[in-house]
Design an enzyme around this catalytic site. Structure first.
Site, mmCIF file in Angstrom:
data_model
loop_
_atom_site.group_PDB
_atom_site.id
_atom_site.type_symbol
_atom_site.label_atom_id
_atom_site.label_comp_id
_atom_site.label_asym_id
_atom_site.label_seq_id
_atom_site.Cartn_x
_atom_site.Cartn_y
_atom_site.Cartn_z
ATOM 1 N N ARG A 64 -0.177 -4.401 -1.274
ATOM 2 C CA ARG A 64 -1.078 -5.432 -0.647
ATOM 3 C C ARG A 64 -0.538 -6.895 -0.771
ATOM 4 O O ARG A 64 -0.537 -7.570 -1.830
ATOM 5 C CB ARG A 64 -2.508 -5.454 -1.561
ATOM 6 N N ARG A 99 1.850 -3.800 3.573
ATOM 7 C CA ARG A 99 0.664 -4.165 4.441
ATOM 8 C C ARG A 99 0.833 -5.817 4.707
ATOM 9 O O ARG A 99 1.041 -6.392 3.891
ATOM 10 C CB ARG A 99 -0.630 -3.773 4.042
ATOM 11 N N ARG A 128 -18.857 -2.765 0.687
ATOM 12 C CA ARG A 128 -18.184 -2.087 -0.192
ATOM 13 C C ARG A 128 -18.637 -2.558 -1.562
ATOM 14 O O ARG A 128 -18.522 -1.930 -2.468
ATOM 15 C CB ARG A 128 -16.649 -2.077 0.020
ATOM 16 N N GLU A 150 -8.729 2.202 9.277
ATOM 17 C CA GLU A 150 -10.035 1.641 8.285
ATOM 18 C C GLU A 150 -11.170 1.381 8.956
ATOM 19 O O GLU A 150 -12.145 0.839 8.473
ATOM 20 C CB GLU A 150 -9.329 0.762 7.178
ATOM 21 N N ASN A 191 -11.507 2.587 1.810
ATOM 22 C CA ASN A 191 -12.552 1.718 1.299
ATOM 23 C C ASN A 191 -13.415 0.919 2.451
ATOM 24 O O ASN A 191 -14.216 0.663 2.050
ATOM 25 C CB ASN A 191 -11.502 0.794 0.249
ATOM 26 N N ASP A 192 -12.522 0.505 3.351
ATOM 27 C CA ASP A 192 -13.226 -0.082 4.404
ATOM 28 C C ASP A 192 -13.753 0.965 5.416
ATOM 29 O O ASP A 192 -14.845 0.809 5.965
ATOM 30 C CB ASP A 192 -12.260 -0.930 5.287
ATOM 31 N N CYS A 194 -4.625 5.508 1.538
ATOM 32 C CA CYS A 194 -4.467 4.696 0.417
ATOM 33 C C CYS A 194 -5.357 4.113 0.234
ATOM 34 O O CYS A 194 -5.443 3.175 -1.078
ATOM 35 C CB CYS A 194 -3.124 3.600 0.996
ATOM 36 N N HIS A 201 -13.407 -5.403 -5.876
ATOM 37 C CA HIS A 201 -12.053 -5.750 -6.509
ATOM 38 C C HIS A 201 -11.814 -5.381 -7.689
ATOM 39 O O HIS A 201 -10.809 -5.010 -8.214
ATOM 40 C CB HIS A 201 -11.978 -7.503 -6.014
HETATM 41 C C1 PEP Z 1 -8.907 0.142 2.183
HETATM 42 O O1 PEP Z 1 -9.741 -0.394 3.134
HETATM 43 O O2 PEP Z 1 -9.209 1.450 2.041
HETATM 44 C C2 PEP Z 1 -7.906 -0.212 1.676
HETATM 45 C C3 PEP Z 1 -7.010 0.417 0.966
HETATM 46 O O3 PEP Z 1 -7.444 -1.616 1.890
HETATM 47 P P1 PEP Z 1 -8.302 -2.821 0.972
HETATM 48 O O4 PEP Z 1 -9.060 -2.127 -0.314
HETATM 49 O O5 PEP Z 1 -7.261 -3.654 0.607
HETATM 50 O O6 PEP Z 1 -9.229 -3.414 2.051
HETATM 51 MG MG MG Z 2 -8.990 -2.215 3.708
#
Ligand code: PEP
Ligand code: MG
Length: 570
Positions: A298, A334, A466, A432, A455-456, A503, A191
């Site tokens: 988000r 989202r 992550r 994701e 990211n996921d 994204c 984060h």
């Molecule tokens: C992701 O998972 O790439 C994403 C954009 O969502 P978050 O980082 O909020 O999980």
């Molecule tokens: Mg995500």
């Protein structure tokens, strides 16, 4: 002499400011010799007075904001502290008879109280034990002169130094004075990293060694590119930092020319460069920075930093504001993505051993129509004020998508029946979870767009959490398995005539931009500050060159080869 600590740079740039230690670690009384007992007693009494005044203030604030019931905990703590027989008398005795410092005496007495409560083996008493631990921390903080956890109002530029930053910390912080973020834990997509890039603040994670050494208020330089924290920098180091900042500023000015142009390759193919945001206010700044739309709002950020849940009306106002700020450009909102590392004060979720594999995002909202339906209604109502796209997170199977779409359709009909104005809304999913990428051809028949959440996707493909610094070296978008899943998703989208965007943080990685476009991504959504740089970069590539780069990258056998290739190819 300056002290240097090394971590991983996750948000570029140099910052200079005073260290602000966000003391989340458990405090311990230092092992220092006591001064004369009267001085120690005085220090203890002053800390008691400060802690009681603070608790009274917290009680008053909580009464006003949350109601009397929620405020009770502070009242109970006050009563506990005021019990002379358990607190001040034995502590003063320990200072005088055992020659302890104020901090050591507080620690000894509160540990004894906690042990005593625990030994009673009763639920109520174990709560008292937790209260004793909490009060011990508060008193130690007051005695040691450590700062409050309040980062909402700062009067100088600071570099926040913490074990880990929670979304609730960053949502509250005074961004006009936080010039750098550094944490002991966390990886590239933790984060802290995401928020820092969004705000354009240099950040370093996985920074160790500073815990017992760095004092609050010390001058420091944070280098978000090399991952270094320099405490008490020399004059030369300060000058080098100032020079680097001036150069960064010069580059920003140079890129300003790319702010308000459409993004096109040198042979004229358009690619959308969009912004990731967490609040309606950021929509306005993103548009000013040249975003062609919002690729990821988000929405969970609307639910954070508050003790209750936002109402449908509040959400409607926030979505409408974002849509209006973008003046007709698309805004992808989202739906609520909580669970995993994102927790809401107003929504305590059951403890899970593996929260990232648990009931998060769409899995949770489908089970909680009382949360999901008001959000869908707020979104549909806001759709009359701009170009709204709704995106569902963490979709792993068609069943989830269909259930979410069915709820959306029911709410739409209801609103239509009530004569509420609405605009056309596109519906898409985050890709994701590897299952969604593998099955993208099926999903593509039932949605209007995809947005790849790297990211996921990385963490689930490579089984590397992550935010976990122990596997940070395994967690990478450069692994060919991740690249191939991205390419397969983009191909499925193209074959079915829908848009595929991205994204996740990889969308803003300049080394990957040409290849991603070559794979067929039509929209990249990122921290808006990165947009001018990528726009300039794309203006220097033809589509054929992008495709060739994608092809070459996808043929490589492992991450090392991908890295080497990207370094050599420039
Ligand atoms: C992701 O998972 O790439 C994403 C954009 O969502 P978050 O980082 O909020 O999980
Ligand atoms: Mg995500």
């Amino acid at each position: 002499m300056s002290m240097v600590f090394q971590g991983r740079g996750v948000s570029e740039g140099m910052a200079m400011g005073a260290v602000f230690l966000l003391a989340q670690q458990t405090l311990k009384a230092p092992d220092t010799p006591a001064r004369d007992p009267e001085t120690e007693v005085e220090q203890f009494e002053a800390a008691m007075a400060r802690t009681q005044a603070r608790l009274q203030d917290l009680y008053d604030q909580a009464c006003r904001k949350l109601g009397k019931k929620e405020a009770e905990i502070f009242d109970a703590h006050l009563t506990f502290l005021q019990d002379e027989y358990s607190v001040s008398m034995p502590i003063e005795e320990l200072i005088r008879a055992d020659k302890l410092t104020a901090a050591q005496a507080v620690q000894r007495q509160f540990d004894a109280l906690a042990d005593m409560f625990r030994a009673l083996d009763d639920e109520l008493m174990s709560e008292r034990a937790a209260d004793a631990e909490d009060l011990k921390q508060q008193l130690l903080r007051a005695i040691l002169g450590l700062p409050e956890q309040d980062v909402t109002r700062l009067d100088q530029d600071v570099i926040l130094l913490a074990d880990e930053l929670m979304p609730s910390d960053t949502v509250r912080m005074d961004v006009s004075h936080v010039v750098g973020l550094a944490t002991r834990l966390g990886g590239v997509t933790a984060h802290t990293a995401v928020i820092a890039r969004t705000l354009g603040i240099p950040a370093v994670v996985g920074l160790t060694g500073w815990e017992a050494q760095v004092e609050n208020g010390a001058q420091a330089i944070l280098d978000g590119t090399t991952g270094r924290l320099i405490v008490a920098p020399s004059r030369e180091e300060q000058e080098a930092c100032a020079a680097a900042r001036a150069e960064a500023e010069r580059q920003t000015q140079e890129l300003a020319a790319f702010r308000n142009r459409p993004t096109v390759t040198s042979d004229g193919v358009h690619v959308g460069l969009f912004a990731n945001i967490g609040s309606p206010e950021e929509a306005g700044t993103s548009a000013a920075l040249g975003a062609e739309g919002v690729g990821l709002f988000r929405s969970e950020f609307l639910f954070m930093d508050r003790e209750d849940l936002p109402t449908e009306e509040e959400q409607f106002c926030a979505y409408r504001k974002a849509l209006e700020a973008m003046g007709g450009k698309p805004v992808v909102v989202r739906t609520l993505d909580v669970g995993g590392d994102k927790k809401l004060p107003a929504l305590p979720l059951p403890r899970e051993d593996n929260p990232f594999l648990g009931c998060r995002a769409i899995r949770m909202t489908l089970k909680r129509p009382d949360l999901f339906r008001p959000q869908l209604r707020a979104l549909l109502r806001a759709s009359a004020y701009g170009t709204l796209h709704i995106m569902f997170p963490m979709i792993s199977g068609l069943g989830e998508l269909r259930a979410a779409k069915a709820m959306l359709e029911q709410e739409r009909r209801q609103l239509q029946g009530d004569g509420v104005p609405m605009g056309p809304v596109k519906v898409g999913i985050m890709v994701e979870i590897p299952a969604a990428a593998v099955m993208a051809d099926q999903f593509a028949k039932e949605v209007d767009f995809f947005s790849i959440g790297t990211n996921d996707l990385i963490q689930y493909t490579l089984a590397a959490e992550r935010g976990n610094e122990h596997v940070a070296d395994l967690y990478t978008a450069y692994h060919p398995a991740v690249l191939r899943l991205i390419a397969a998703t983009a191909k499925a989208a193209r074959d079915n005539g829908i848009l595929c965007g991205m994204c996740g943080e990889a969308a803003g990685d300049a080394r990957l931009t040409a290849a991603l476009v070559g794979m067929g991504l039509g929209e990249l959504s990122m921290s808006p500050r990165l947009i001018p740089k990528l726009r300039k970069l794309l203006s220097e590539w033809t589509m054929d060159q992008c495709r060739q780069r994608a092809e070459e990258l996808l043929s490589l056998p492992d991450e090392a080869a991908v890295k080497r290739y990207l370094e050599q190819a420039g």
